[in-house]
Design an enzyme around this catalytic site. Structure first.
Site, PDB file in Angstrom:
ATOM      1  CE  LYS A 188      -4.026   2.078   2.146  1.00 43.14           C
ATOM      2  NZ  LYS A 188      -5.189   1.924   2.976  1.00 43.14           N
ATOM      3  CG  ASP A 203     -13.988   5.178   4.708  1.00 45.55           C
ATOM      4  OD1 ASP A 203     -15.191   5.205   4.402  1.00 45.55           O
ATOM      5  OD2 ASP A 203     -13.088   5.385   3.887  1.00 45.55           O
TER       6      ASP A 203
HETATM    7  P1  ADP Z   1      -7.707   3.503   0.045  1.00 43.06           P
HETATM    8  O1  ADP Z   1      -7.362   4.207   1.310  1.00 43.06           O
HETATM    9  O2  ADP Z   1      -7.031   4.092  -1.130  1.00 43.06           O
HETATM   10  O3  ADP Z   1      -9.185   3.318  -0.125  1.00 43.06           O
HETATM   11  P2  ADP Z   1      -7.613   0.653   0.727  1.00 43.06           P
HETATM   12  O4  ADP Z   1      -6.837   0.171   1.908  1.00 43.06           O
HETATM   13  O5  ADP Z   1      -9.095   0.705   0.880  1.00 43.06           O
HETATM   14  O6  ADP Z   1      -7.032   2.052   0.223  1.00 43.06           O
HETATM   15  O7  ADP Z   1      -7.212  -0.277  -0.494  1.00 43.06           O
HETATM   16  C1  ADP Z   1      -7.706  -0.056  -1.802  1.00 43.06           C
HETATM   17  C2  ADP Z   1      -8.079  -1.374  -2.436  1.00 43.06           C
HETATM   18  O8  ADP Z   1      -6.930  -2.235  -2.481  1.00 43.06           O
HETATM   19  C3  ADP Z   1      -9.130  -2.145  -1.656  1.00 43.06           C
HETATM   20  O9  ADP Z   1     -10.432  -1.814  -2.079  1.00 43.06           O
HETATM   21  C4  ADP Z   1      -8.804  -3.580  -1.957  1.00 43.06           C
HETATM   22  O10 ADP Z   1      -9.465  -3.994  -3.133  1.00 43.06           O
HETATM   23  C5  ADP Z   1      -7.307  -3.564  -2.222  1.00 43.06           C
HETATM   24  N1  ADP Z   1      -6.551  -4.021  -1.047  1.00 43.06           N
HETATM   25  C6  ADP Z   1      -6.104  -3.266  -0.019  1.00 43.06           C
HETATM   26  N2  ADP Z   1      -5.422  -4.000   0.879  1.00 43.06           N
HETATM   27  C7  ADP Z   1      -5.437  -5.266   0.402  1.00 43.06           C
HETATM   28  C8  ADP Z   1      -4.898  -6.514   0.888  1.00 43.06           C
HETATM   29  N3  ADP Z   1      -4.213  -6.583   2.008  1.00 43.06           N
HETATM   30  N4  ADP Z   1      -5.106  -7.616   0.135  1.00 43.06           N
HETATM   31  C9  ADP Z   1      -5.793  -7.545  -1.021  1.00 43.06           C
HETATM   32  N5  ADP Z   1      -6.318  -6.423  -1.522  1.00 43.06           N
HETATM   33  C10 ADP Z   1      -6.153  -5.286  -0.824  1.00 43.06           C
END
Ligand code: ADP
Ligand code: MG
Length: 421
Positions: free
Chosen positions: A139, A255
């Site tokens: 991330k 959220d």
């Molecule tokens: P943002 O703050 O940009 O919304 P998120 O943490 O919600 O970031 O992550 C965005 C997207 O990435 C999520 O909707 C999910 O589909 C994918 N994602 C995030 N973390 C993971 C993870 N650990 N494993 C798989 N997919 C993930």
């Protein structure tokens, strides 16, 4: 292939053929397809005995032009996308070093690009220093200015971070933001809540365990197609998650919605907790009501049965508080309550000299981190990673080094236990 004279014929008498001979044209067209079409155009194995009529050849030619244009457009898009993702040199360096030091074996495709972050898929490597899962989600928090003010508000009001975010530039704020996500995820983990395990933190890049299988990420609840039984199951889990996050982690997600819940093997996973706050944040209970409204709206839209609680009922169910009003009056009651919680916690904090800064500094000492000074920005050593794989040991060391008063927040305990069902 015969050669033709200027009149377009070859041979004489009975063996005379013209350039329009169907058999010859067929063969010539096949050769042209192989030799003159763009290399990306998939022709398959065109064997010698295949013939293409002029009509088919011309159609293929037009198709190949269209295909070539489309490919160019796509390529352009990919290039533009990469540019707009704008991995700045520091991010690229972090990713490059994670490959170089075998933290990652491979960096795969983009899982998602949100307004706050870009999440990449990666294959975990093997190092002596860190224990990396075989699949990871990387991330990368965006350092864009747009998010600066929103984040600042969540950080400024969070007493774990408020003194640290004063006068910081967006890049520093984003590092705190990543750190906040990491700390909040750790709390969720300790309570046994299904969520990604934070593995490593490097500035604004957080390496998480991957929720998914064989490089396919789990679906967001928003996109998953669930049977009525699965929906009922997911609903039950969501209510429990809200309760657990509130009572056991002393957090409010802030959220919690179908966009930040992943569905895998009948389990709801919580993600995206950077904005999560503690109950004495000035807007904590308003955020909680918003979370409850999201759950209520999502499930009541998808289920025909009327077992879904209203936002107010959900709020009372989660907190154990028994507010009776509805609508705007309910919100007013909540806001009065959250003001009370804050004042009470501040009073107790002052009296007991309850310092979260102390807690934070302790963690800093335990794990040399990189978020404190400008010079650190240029120090990209591998040891610079905050390793989070040994979560339990980490918590244990922490608890040993802290006075018991700090581990138990008296303010939250008295307030919340009063209303716990
Ligand atoms: P943002 O703050 O940009 O919304 P998120 O943490 O919600 O970031 O992550 C965005 C997207 O990435 C999520 O909707 C999910 O589909 C994918 N994602 C995030 N973390 C993971 C993870 N650990 N494993 C798989 N997919 C993930
Ligand atoms: Mg999200």
């Amino acid at each position: 292939m015969p050669t033709f004279n200027r009149r377009g014929t070859s041979g004489k008498g009975a063996s005379l053929v013209t350039k329009h001979n169907a058999e010859l044209c067929g063969k010539r067209n096949v050769a042209r397809v192989m030799n003159t079409f763009p290399p990306e155009f998939e022709t398959g194995n065109v064997l010698n005995n295949i013939k293409l009529s002029n009509r088919v050849y011309n159609q293929l030619k037009l198709h190949s032009y269209a295909e070539e244009k489309r490919m160019n457009r796509l390529h352009d898009k990919v290039e533009k996308a990469t540019a707009s993702l704008a991995f700045d040199p520091k991010t690229r360096l972090i990713l490059y070093k994670s490959l170089n030091s075998c933290i990652l074996d491979e960096i795969g495709s983009i899982i998602a690009t949100g307004k706050e972050s870009i999440v990449l898929y990666g294959k975990g490597g093997q190092t002596d220093l860190h224990k990396i899962p075989s699949e990871v989600a990387i991330k990368i928090f965006k350092t864009s200015l747009n998010e600066f003010h929103t984040r600042n508000q969540y950080l400024r009001e969070d007493h774990r971070f408020k003194n640290r975010c004063k006068g910081l530039n967006p890049r520093k704020i984003v590092k705190l933001w990543a750190e906040k996500e990491m700390f909040n995820l750790q709390r969720l983990q300790r309570a046994g809540i299904p969520c990604p395990t934070p593995v490593l933190l490097k500035k604004h890049v957080l390496f998480l365990s991957f929720i998914g299988k064989d490089s396919v990420p789990a679906e967001r609840l928003r996109d998953a197609v669930l049977t009525p039984e699965e929906l009922a199951n997911a609903y039950k889990q969501c209510l429990n998650l809200l309760k657990q996050i509130y009572h056991e982690c002393k957090l409010i997600h802030a959220d919690f919605s179908e966009y930040n819940l992943l569905w895998l093997d009948n389990i709801v996973y919580v993600i995206d907790v950077a904005q999560s706050v503690e109950p004495h944040h000035p807007n904590a209970y308003t955020f909680l009501l918003r979370d409850c409204t999201n759950v209520s709206t999502y499930f009541s839209r998808r289920t025909l049965n009327d077992y879904v609680l209203s936002p107010e009922e959900t709020f009372n169910h989660v907190t154990g508080l028994g507010f009776e009003k509805r609508g705007q009056e309910f919100l007013n009651e909540i806001q009065a309550y959250e003001k009370n919680v804050r004042l009470q916690s501040e009073a107790i904090k002052e009296k007991d000299n309850f310092s979260f800064e102390y807690f934070f500094n302790q963690t800093k000492e335990l794990h040399a981190d990189d978020s404190s000074s400008d010079e650190d920005d240029d120090n990209d050593d591998d040891e610079d990673y905050t390793d989070l794989t040994s979560g339990d040991e980490y918590a244990a060391t922490l608890s040993k080094s802290l006075p018991s008063k700090i581990m138990k927040s008296p303010s939250r305990k008295t307030k919340l236990s009063k209303h716990t069902p």
